[in-house]
Design an enzyme around this catalytic site. Structure first.
Site, PDB file in Angstrom:
ATOM      1  N   ASN A 110       0.821  -1.218   0.000  1.00  0.00           N
ATOM      2  CA  ASN A 110       0.000   0.000   0.000  1.00  0.00           C
ATOM      3  C   ASN A 110       0.857   1.271   0.000  1.00  0.00           C
ATOM      4  O   ASN A 110       0.596   2.194  -0.772  1.00  0.00           O
ATOM      5  CB  ASN A 110      -0.945   0.011   1.206  1.00  0.00           C
ATOM      6  CG  ASN A 110      -1.923  -1.152   1.168  1.00  0.00           C
ATOM      7  OD1 ASN A 110      -1.950  -1.904   0.200  1.00  0.00           O
ATOM      8  ND2 ASN A 110      -2.719  -1.308   2.221  1.00  0.00           N
ATOM      9  N   HIS A 156     -17.553  34.878 -32.493  1.00  0.00           N
ATOM     10  CA  HIS A 156     -18.730  34.132 -32.981  1.00  0.00           C
ATOM     11  C   HIS A 156     -18.487  33.550 -34.367  1.00  0.00           C
ATOM     12  O   HIS A 156     -19.431  33.365 -35.134  1.00  0.00           O
ATOM     13  CB  HIS A 156     -19.977  35.025 -33.021  1.00  0.00           C
ATOM     14  CG  HIS A 156     -20.234  35.771 -31.744  1.00  0.00           C
ATOM     15  ND1 HIS A 156     -21.014  35.293 -30.730  1.00  0.00           N
ATOM     16  CD2 HIS A 156     -19.760  36.979 -31.322  1.00  0.00           C
ATOM     17  CE1 HIS A 156     -21.037  36.164 -29.742  1.00  0.00           C
ATOM     18  NE2 HIS A 156     -20.276  37.189 -30.067  1.00  0.00           N
ATOM     19  N   SER A 277      -6.941   9.911 -48.647  1.00  0.00           N
ATOM     20  CA  SER A 277      -8.162   9.116 -48.532  1.00  0.00           C
ATOM     21  C   SER A 277      -7.968   7.832 -49.320  1.00  0.00           C
ATOM     22  O   SER A 277      -7.330   7.833 -50.368  1.00  0.00           O
ATOM     23  CB  SER A 277      -9.341   9.914 -49.096  1.00  0.00           C
ATOM     24  OG  SER A 277     -10.376   9.033 -49.496  1.00  0.00           O
ATOM     25  N   LYS A 283      -7.959  13.910 -52.046  1.00  0.00           N
ATOM     26  CA  LYS A 283      -8.066  14.377 -50.665  1.00  0.00           C
ATOM     27  C   LYS A 283      -6.721  14.515 -49.958  1.00  0.00           C
ATOM     28  O   LYS A 283      -5.831  13.706 -50.130  1.00  0.00           O
ATOM     29  CB  LYS A 283      -8.932  13.412 -49.848  1.00  0.00           C
ATOM     30  CG  LYS A 283     -10.420  13.492 -50.130  1.00  0.00           C
ATOM     31  CD  LYS A 283     -11.046  14.837 -49.805  1.00  0.00           C
ATOM     32  CE  LYS A 283     -11.258  15.064 -48.337  1.00  0.00           C
ATOM     33  NZ  LYS A 283     -12.212  14.127 -47.756  1.00  0.00           N
ATOM     34  N   ASN A 285      -6.055  15.280 -46.002  1.00  0.00           N
ATOM     35  CA  ASN A 285      -6.819  15.494 -44.771  1.00  0.00           C
ATOM     36  C   ASN A 285      -5.926  15.887 -43.591  1.00  0.00           C
ATOM     37  O   ASN A 285      -4.796  15.420 -43.488  1.00  0.00           O
ATOM     38  CB  ASN A 285      -7.578  14.215 -44.397  1.00  0.00           C
ATOM     39  CG  ASN A 285      -8.634  13.861 -45.431  1.00  0.00           C
ATOM     40  OD1 ASN A 285      -9.205  14.745 -46.070  1.00  0.00           O
ATOM     41  ND2 ASN A 285      -8.867  12.581 -45.620  1.00  0.00           N
ATOM     42  N   GLU A 290      -7.283  16.506 -36.314  1.00  0.00           N
ATOM     43  CA  GLU A 290      -8.548  15.905 -35.875  1.00  0.00           C
ATOM     44  C   GLU A 290      -8.308  14.994 -34.672  1.00  0.00           C
ATOM     45  O   GLU A 290      -9.129  14.920 -33.752  1.00  0.00           O
ATOM     46  CB  GLU A 290      -9.193  15.147 -37.032  1.00  0.00           C
ATOM     47  CG  GLU A 290      -9.681  16.100 -38.125  1.00  0.00           C
ATOM     48  CD  GLU A 290     -10.016  15.399 -39.427  1.00  0.00           C
ATOM     49  OE1 GLU A 290     -10.467  14.247 -39.389  1.00  0.00           O
ATOM     50  OE2 GLU A 290      -9.826  16.019 -40.485  1.00  0.00           O
ATOM     51  N   TYR A 317      -6.541   2.118   2.396  1.00  0.00           N
ATOM     52  CA  TYR A 317      -6.398   1.456   1.087  1.00  0.00           C
ATOM     53  C   TYR A 317      -7.573   0.526   0.787  1.00  0.00           C
ATOM     54  O   TYR A 317      -7.993  -0.266   1.638  1.00  0.00           O
ATOM     55  CB  TYR A 317      -5.080   0.652   1.026  1.00  0.00           C
ATOM     56  CG  TYR A 317      -4.892   0.037  -0.348  1.00  0.00           C
ATOM     57  CD1 TYR A 317      -4.317   0.776  -1.374  1.00  0.00           C
ATOM     58  CD2 TYR A 317      -5.355  -1.246  -0.633  1.00  0.00           C
ATOM     59  CE1 TYR A 317      -4.180   0.244  -2.651  1.00  0.00           C
ATOM     60  CE2 TYR A 317      -5.227  -1.790  -1.908  1.00  0.00           C
ATOM     61  CZ  TYR A 317      -4.643  -1.037  -2.915  1.00  0.00           C
ATOM     62  OH  TYR A 317      -4.516  -1.559  -4.172  1.00  0.00           O
ATOM     63  N   LYS A 325      -4.124   3.842 -11.980  1.00  0.00           N
ATOM     64  CA  LYS A 325      -2.954   3.951 -12.852  1.00  0.00           C
ATOM     65  C   LYS A 325      -3.278   4.076 -14.336  1.00  0.00           C
ATOM     66  O   LYS A 325      -2.695   4.900 -15.038  1.00  0.00           O
ATOM     67  CB  LYS A 325      -2.017   2.772 -12.597  1.00  0.00           C
ATOM     68  CG  LYS A 325      -1.207   2.968 -11.314  1.00  0.00           C
ATOM     69  CD  LYS A 325      -0.404   1.776 -10.938  1.00  0.00           C
ATOM     70  CE  LYS A 325      -0.970   0.904  -9.842  1.00  0.00           C
ATOM     71  NZ  LYS A 325      -1.923   1.422  -8.901  1.00  0.00           N
TER      72      LYS A 325
HETATM   73  N1  ARG Z   1      -1.429  -3.602  -7.356  1.00  0.00           N
HETATM   74  C1  ARG Z   1      -1.887  -2.886  -6.214  1.00  0.00           C
HETATM   75  C2  ARG Z   1      -2.339  -1.477  -6.577  1.00  0.00           C
HETATM   76  O1  ARG Z   1      -1.990  -1.025  -7.616  1.00  0.00           O
HETATM   77  C3  ARG Z   1      -0.804  -2.819  -5.192  1.00  0.00           C
HETATM   78  C4  ARG Z   1      -1.306  -2.659  -3.811  1.00  0.00           C
HETATM   79  C5  ARG Z   1      -1.967  -3.905  -3.377  1.00  0.00           C
HETATM   80  N2  ARG Z   1      -2.324  -3.846  -1.991  1.00  0.00           N
HETATM   81  C6  ARG Z   1      -3.182  -4.721  -1.447  1.00  0.00           C
HETATM   82  N3  ARG Z   1      -3.433  -4.572  -0.203  1.00  0.00           N
HETATM   83  N4  ARG Z   1      -3.744  -5.667  -2.152  1.00  0.00           N
HETATM   84  O2  ARG Z   1      -3.032  -0.825  -5.834  1.00  0.00           O
END
Ligand code: ARG
Length: 461
Positions: A110, A156, A277, A283, A285, A290, A317, A325
């Protein structure tokens, strides 16, 4: 090798549950941050008297070897590698034997994952700041080369008043300066070390957390272990800064897409930054633009996604936090792919001053005419109304403001000097806007220098 938490469980984990729970597929990119954190932790354990000199150097050397395997692409993950932390510890133990099992003393995944992730975000902020500075620098150079080229300015999406290409492009540099500052601020608020917080209640060993912070490049140490393992404000801030930058790039892209149309024809993109295209041979583009506009959607989505994940979590946690992530990685990857392409596109695009000039009709000088009347002592509100009537007459008679006849002027109640009307020019309109922030060439030279100075300021400046 048993799982990190194998002792508590009777049978094997369900395979589908394991796959759902595992994060190695995406958190393996934290390997260098994870190993750096573990090397520092090993040294801190040694300083605290938990590991002997010999144990500490065996573990450190083993971790260095694991790092090398990742760097050379020879690290082979196994199916039990639940996440990057598990994978590194498993391989370490294979290399150095049972002493590898001492690495995790006093630590939890954690505080470990929060530490790794923060180091990654700090480093990525630096990379993004470099790319933002590069793009803004290319834009400043393009503006400098075309500082006083007149173009119609729009509100505008209607032609409004004359501006210049330099003024138009510089207006997109300042948001990027603010974006860079925002990422510097994200970096600063990320630099708080969670390591030493354990699972939630702190560590029982006399770890020198201040030393750990300095060693790992953090400015502060967290004050609450319970807060530290769950605080993802830095990730939200990163995602907000990314979404805001994405919006700025999207707005720039939308304007360039418009200016690149046959109808506007203000700019021509280099072939290297255009696509064709599969069906229509003629074309060309503006796909990269975009995509710049389109990718702002996922940047906003990533911020929303983490906000919703965090809302309503109970304290400390929870596994929900593993969802932090991917949005952050995705936003960083998106921006790091986009920024250099936009820099190349702007560096190579050409502007077409004649096309801009075609829109610069005298109706865009209506405000200037009203200002001339004000100089003759007529109250602005009255001047505005008279010029409005002139503009309507010009439109009805298919003339321009400067080709209206004396009779037209009288009919509109024009009491000013007719010469003022005939002598309206784009050049004069630009030149009179010489206050700071305006579009005269003197004001623009000052702005250009200010933009260059803002971009050359180092972090914290
Ligand atoms: N892979 C976990 C995460 O990204 C790591 C921490 C896991 N901790 C736990 N108590 N299971 O959060």
């Amino acid at each position: 090798m048993p799982k990190l938490w194998g002792g508590r469980m009777k049978g094997k984990a369900d395979q589908a549950m394991f796959a759902l729970n595992a994060s190695y597929a995406f958190d393996c990119r934290l390997y260098s941050q994870d190993i750096r954190g573990s090397i520092a932790w090993t040294q801190a354990l040694h300083q605290a008297g938990v590991l002997s000199e010999g144990e500490s150097s065996t573990i450190t050397d083993g971790l260095a070897q694991v790092l090398e395997e990742f760097q050379t692409g020879t690290f082979i993950p196994v199916s039990e590698d639940e996440d990057i932390h598990t994978a590194v510890e498993r391989r370490l133990t294979e290399l150095v034997g049972a002493v590898g099992g001492k690495l995790h003393t006093g630590r939890s995944r954690n505080d470990q994952v929060a530490t790794d992730f923060r180091i990654w975000v700090m480093e990525t902020c630096d990379g993004l700041c470099r790319q933002i500075t590069n793009l803004a620098g290319v834009m400043v150079d393009h503006a400098a080369g075309n500082l006083s080229v007149p173009m119609p300015g729009y509100t505008h999406l209607q032609p409004a008043q004359p501006v210049t290409w330099g003024a138009w492009l510089l207006a997109f540099v300042w948001p990027l300066c603010r974006d860079r500052k925002r990422f510097e601020q994200v970096r600063a608020s990320t630099a708080v070390l969670p390591l030493g917080s354990g699972a939630l209640a702190g560590t029982t060993y006399p770890i020198n957390r201040t030393w750990l912070a300095e060693t790992l490049g953090f400015k502060h140490i967290s004050q609450s272990s319970l807060d530290a393992v769950s605080d993802r404000d830095f990730a939200l801030e990163f995602l907000f800064a990314s979404a805001t930058l994405g919006i700025h790039l999207s707005k720039l892209a939308e304007s360039l897409i418009l200016f690149n149309t046959r109808e506007f024809g203000f700019i021509t993109l280099d072939d290297a930054f255009s696509t064709g295209s599969s069906l229509m041979p003629q074309k060309k583009n503006p796909d990269p633009l975009e995509l710049a506009r389109g990718k702002s959607g996922r940047l906003i989505g990533n911020l929303t996604s983490l906000l919703v994940t965090l809302k309503g979590l109970p304290s400390t946690y929870d596994k929900d936090l593993q969802e932090d992530k991917e949005p952050v990685f995705d936003s960083a990857d998106t921006l790091l792919a986009l920024l250099p392409v936009l820099a190349g596109l702007i560096h190579t695009m050409k502007i077409n001053p004649e096309a801009m000039g075609r829109i610069l009709q005298s109706e865009l000088l209506a405000t200037d005419l009203a200002d001339d009347l004000v100089e003759e002592g007529i109250p602005f509100r009255e001047a505005h109304a008279v010029v409005g009537r002139l503009a309507a007459a010009a439109e009805q008679k298919e003339k321009t403001l400067s080709t209206l006849s004396e009779t037209d002027l009288e009919a509109a109640g024009y009491r000013g000097n007719p010469a003022a009307l005939r002598s309206l020019t784009v050049e004069k309109s630009l030149a009179r806007r010489s206050n700071i922030g305006g579009v005269s060439s003197s004001a623009l030279s000052i702005q250009l220098e200010a933009a260059r100075a803002a971009l050359s300021t180092q972090r914290g400046g």
